[in-house]
Design a protein around this motif. Structure first.
Motif, PDB file in Angstrom:
ATOM      1  N   ALA A 123       0.827  -1.210   0.000  1.00  0.00           N
ATOM      2  CA  ALA A 123       0.000   0.000   0.000  1.00  0.00           C
ATOM      3  C   ALA A 123       0.855   1.252   0.000  1.00  0.00           C
ATOM      4  N   SER A 124       1.949   1.224   0.755  1.00  0.00           N
ATOM      5  CA  SER A 124       2.856   2.370   0.794  1.00  0.00           C
ATOM      6  C   SER A 124       3.495   2.626  -0.567  1.00  0.00           C
ATOM      7  N   LEU A 125       3.918   1.555  -1.245  1.00  0.00           N
ATOM      8  CA  LEU A 125       4.519   1.704  -2.572  1.00  0.00           C
ATOM      9  C   LEU A 125       3.509   2.242  -3.579  1.00  0.00           C
ATOM     10  N   LEU A 126       2.271   1.768  -3.491  1.00  0.00           N
ATOM     11  CA  LEU A 126       1.232   2.257  -4.403  1.00  0.00           C
ATOM     12  C   LEU A 126       0.944   3.739  -4.173  1.00  0.00           C
ATOM     13  N   LEU A 127       0.959   4.161  -2.928  1.00  0.00           N
ATOM     14  CA  LEU A 127       0.742   5.572  -2.635  1.00  0.00           C
ATOM     15  C   LEU A 127       1.863   6.436  -3.196  1.00  0.00           C
ATOM     16  N   GLU A 128       3.094   5.971  -3.058  1.00  0.00           N
ATOM     17  CA  GLU A 128       4.221   6.744  -3.555  1.00  0.00           C
ATOM     18  C   GLU A 128       4.208   6.852  -5.074  1.00  0.00           C
ATOM     19  N   VAL A 129       3.771   5.774  -5.741  1.00  0.00           N
ATOM     20  CA  VAL A 129       3.764   5.771  -7.202  1.00  0.00           C
ATOM     21  C   VAL A 129       2.517   6.445  -7.758  1.00  0.00           C
ATOM     22  N   GLY A 130       1.381   6.240  -7.077  1.00  0.00           N
ATOM     23  CA  GLY A 130       0.120   6.676  -7.647  1.00  0.00           C
ATOM     24  C   GLY A 130      -0.197   8.149  -7.520  1.00  0.00           C
ATOM     25  N   PHE A 131       0.331   8.823  -6.480  1.00  0.00           N
ATOM     26  CA  PHE A 131      -0.026  10.219  -6.249  1.00  0.00           C
ATOM     27  C   PHE A 131       1.061  11.126  -6.799  1.00  0.00           C
ATOM     28  N   ARG A 132       0.768  11.737  -7.939  1.00  0.00           N
ATOM     29  CA  ARG A 132       1.713  12.652  -8.566  1.00  0.00           C
ATOM     30  C   ARG A 132       1.275  14.111  -8.563  1.00  0.00           C
ATOM     31  N   PRO A 133       0.019  14.445  -8.202  1.00  0.00           N
ATOM     32  CA  PRO A 133      -0.394  15.852  -8.250  1.00  0.00           C
ATOM     33  C   PRO A 133       0.399  16.697  -7.266  1.00  0.00           C
ATOM     34  N   SER A 134       0.303  17.971  -7.400  1.00  0.00           N
ATOM     35  CA  SER A 134       1.008  18.879  -6.496  1.00  0.00           C
ATOM     36  C   SER A 134       0.076  19.322  -5.380  1.00  0.00           C
ATOM     37  N   GLY A 135       0.686  19.832  -4.305  1.00  0.00           N
ATOM     38  CA  GLY A 135      -0.119  20.390  -3.221  1.00  0.00           C
ATOM     39  C   GLY A 135      -0.255  19.449  -2.048  1.00  0.00           C
ATOM     40  N   ALA A 136      -1.353  19.650  -1.303  1.00  0.00           N
ATOM     41  CA  ALA A 136      -1.549  18.921  -0.049  1.00  0.00           C
ATOM     42  C   ALA A 136      -1.735  17.434  -0.266  1.00  0.00           C
ATOM     43  N   THR A 137      -2.237  17.045  -1.474  1.00  0.00           N
ATOM     44  CA  THR A 137      -2.466  15.622  -1.722  1.00  0.00           C
ATOM     45  C   THR A 137      -1.169  14.842  -1.633  1.00  0.00           C
ATOM     46  N   VAL A 138      -0.125  15.406  -2.241  1.00  0.00           N
ATOM     47  CA  VAL A 138       1.176  14.747  -2.199  1.00  0.00           C
ATOM     48  C   VAL A 138       1.691  14.663  -0.770  1.00  0.00           C
ATOM     49  N   SER A 139       1.555  15.744  -0.009  1.00  0.00           N
ATOM     50  CA  SER A 139       2.049  15.784   1.357  1.00  0.00           C
ATOM     51  C   SER A 139       1.357  14.743   2.222  1.00  0.00           C
ATOM     52  N   SER A 140       0.038  14.672   2.144  1.00  0.00           N
ATOM     53  CA  SER A 140      -0.699  13.715   2.962  1.00  0.00           C
ATOM     54  C   SER A 140      -0.447  12.289   2.505  1.00  0.00           C
ATOM     55  N   ALA A 141      -0.330  12.076   1.186  1.00  0.00           N
ATOM     56  CA  ALA A 141      -0.059  10.734   0.671  1.00  0.00           C
ATOM     57  C   ALA A 141       1.329  10.267   1.086  1.00  0.00           C
ATOM     58  N   ALA A 142       2.316  11.163   1.011  1.00  0.00           N
ATOM     59  CA  ALA A 142       3.680  10.810   1.413  1.00  0.00           C
ATOM     60  C   ALA A 142       3.732  10.485   2.904  1.00  0.00           C
ATOM     61  N   ALA A 143       3.005  11.271   3.711  1.00  0.00           N
ATOM     62  CA  ALA A 143       2.966  11.011   5.149  1.00  0.00           C
ATOM     63  C   ALA A 143       2.314   9.660   5.436  1.00  0.00           C
ATOM     64  N   LEU A 144       1.221   9.356   4.723  1.00  0.00           N
ATOM     65  CA  LEU A 144       0.537   8.084   4.930  1.00  0.00           C
ATOM     66  C   LEU A 144       1.427   6.915   4.509  1.00  0.00           C
ATOM     67  N   ALA A 145       2.138   7.082   3.385  1.00  0.00           N
ATOM     68  CA  ALA A 145       3.046   6.032   2.928  1.00  0.00           C
ATOM     69  C   ALA A 145       4.131   5.763   3.965  1.00  0.00           C
ATOM     70  N   ARG A 146       4.670   6.819   4.535  1.00  0.00           N
ATOM     71  CA  ARG A 146       5.703   6.672   5.557  1.00  0.00           C
ATOM     72  C   ARG A 146       5.140   6.017   6.824  1.00  0.00           C
ATOM     73  N   ASN A 147       3.945   6.407   7.207  1.00  0.00           N
ATOM     74  CA  ASN A 147       3.348   5.839   8.422  1.00  0.00           C
ATOM     75  C   ASN A 147       2.945   4.378   8.229  1.00  0.00           C
ATOM     76  N   LEU A 148       2.579   4.004   7.020  1.00  0.00           N
ATOM     77  CA  LEU A 148       2.268   2.598   6.748  1.00  0.00           C
ATOM     78  C   LEU A 148       3.514   1.730   6.868  1.00  0.00           C
ATOM     79  N   LEU A 149       4.647   2.256   6.400  1.00  0.00           N
ATOM     80  CA  LEU A 149       5.900   1.518   6.550  1.00  0.00           C
ATOM     81  C   LEU A 149       6.272   1.369   8.024  1.00  0.00           C
ATOM     82  N   THR A 150       6.047   2.428   8.795  1.00  0.00           N
ATOM     83  CA  THR A 150       6.309   2.360  10.233  1.00  0.00           C
ATOM     84  C   THR A 150       5.401   1.334  10.900  1.00  0.00           C
TER      85      THR A 150
END
Length: 208
Positions: free
Chosen positions: A66-93
Motif C-alpha cells: 500500500a505504501s509503494l502504491l501511494l508513492e507511485v500513484g499520487f503525482r499531483p502537487s499540493g496537499a495531496t502529495v504531502s498527505s499521501a507521502a505522510a501516509l506512505a511513511r506511516n504505513l511503513l512504520t
C-alpha cells in the motif's frame, strides 16, 4: 516448516538486525511473505498457533504494498502529495512495528515450547494466537492514525474549532512525539529480548 523457518530468519534479519530497511531487503521480504502465505495454505501445514502468527506476519507486508502504491500513484502537487507521502511513511512504520512485535511473539512461543512445553500448552492455542494478532493490529492501527494526524497538523492542515476534536487535535503532536520515543525504546528492548530468547534456546539444544 523448513521453508517457514527460513522465512522467519529473513524477517528477523530485515526488522531486528538491519538498522533500516532497504530496497533489497524489502523486495526479499515481500517475496518471502507471498511464498509464506501460499505455503500456509498447504494441507501439509497444521493449523497451530505458530502458523497463525506467521500468517499475520506475512499479511503485514500488505502495508508495504500500500505504501509503494501511494508513492507511485499520487503525482499531483499540493496537499495531496504531502498527505499521501505522510501516509506512505506511516504505513511503513506500522509494518515494521507490527512485524517486530509478531516476531517477538513467535520467539516467546519458541521459548515456551522449549522450556515449558506442558505448562504452557493451554496458552499456546490458535485462539490465543488470533487474539494476540488482533491486539497487535489494533495497537498498530491506532499508532498509524495518531502519526497521520500529527503529520497533517505539521503540514498546516486546518484544525477543528468546535467539539471534542478541537481539544484533542492539539494534543496529537505531544502524544505522537511521546509514542515515537517509546517505540524507539521498545524496539531496542525487543531486539534484546529476541537475542536472549534464541541464545537460551541455542545453548539448550546444544547441551541436549
Amino acid at each position: 516448516m523448513k521453508d517457514l523457518r527460513r522465512y522467519l530468519a529473513l524477517k528477523y534479519i530485515q526488522y531486528l538486525v538491519l538498522s533500516s530497511s532497504n530496497a533489497l531487503s524489502t523486495l526479499l521480504g515481500l517475496l518471502g511473505s507471498v511464498y509464506a502465505v501460499i505455503t500456509l495454505q498447504s494441507a501439509k501445514v497444521s493449523s497451530k498457533s505458530t502458523a497463525v502468527l506467521i500468517s499475520s506476519l506475512a499479511k503485514a507486508d500488505i502495508l508495504v504494498l500500500a505504501s509503494l502504491l501511494l508513492e507511485v500513484g499520487f503525482r499531483p502537487s499540493g496537499a495531496t502529495v504531502s498527505s499521501a507521502a505522510a501516509l506512505a511513511r506511516n504505513l511503513l512504520t506500522a509494518n515494521a512495528h507490527a512485524s517486530c512485535v509478531l516476531l517477538s511473539c513467535v520467539a516467546l512461543e519458541a521459548y515456551l515450547i522449549t522450556f515449558l512445553p506442558a505448562e504452557s500448552r493451554h496458552l499456546r492455542t490458535v485462539k490465543n494466537a488470533r487474539v494476540a494478532s488482533r491486539l497487535v493490529w489494533i495497537l498498530v492501527a491506532a499508532e498509524c492514525a495518531l502519526f497521520q494526524v500529527d503529520d497533517l497538523t505539521a503540514s498546516g492542515a486546518s484544525a477543528p474549532t468546535h467539539g471534542p476534536w478541537a481539544l484533542l487535535f492539539p494534543l496529537s503532536s505531544v502524544a505522537a512525539a511521546l509514542l515515537r520515543s517509546l517505540s524507539y525504546i521498545l524496539g531496542i528492548l525487543l531486539r534484546i529480548f529476541n537475542v536472549y530468547i534464541y541464545y537460551k534456546i541455542f545453548f539448550s539444544m546444544s547441551n541436549r
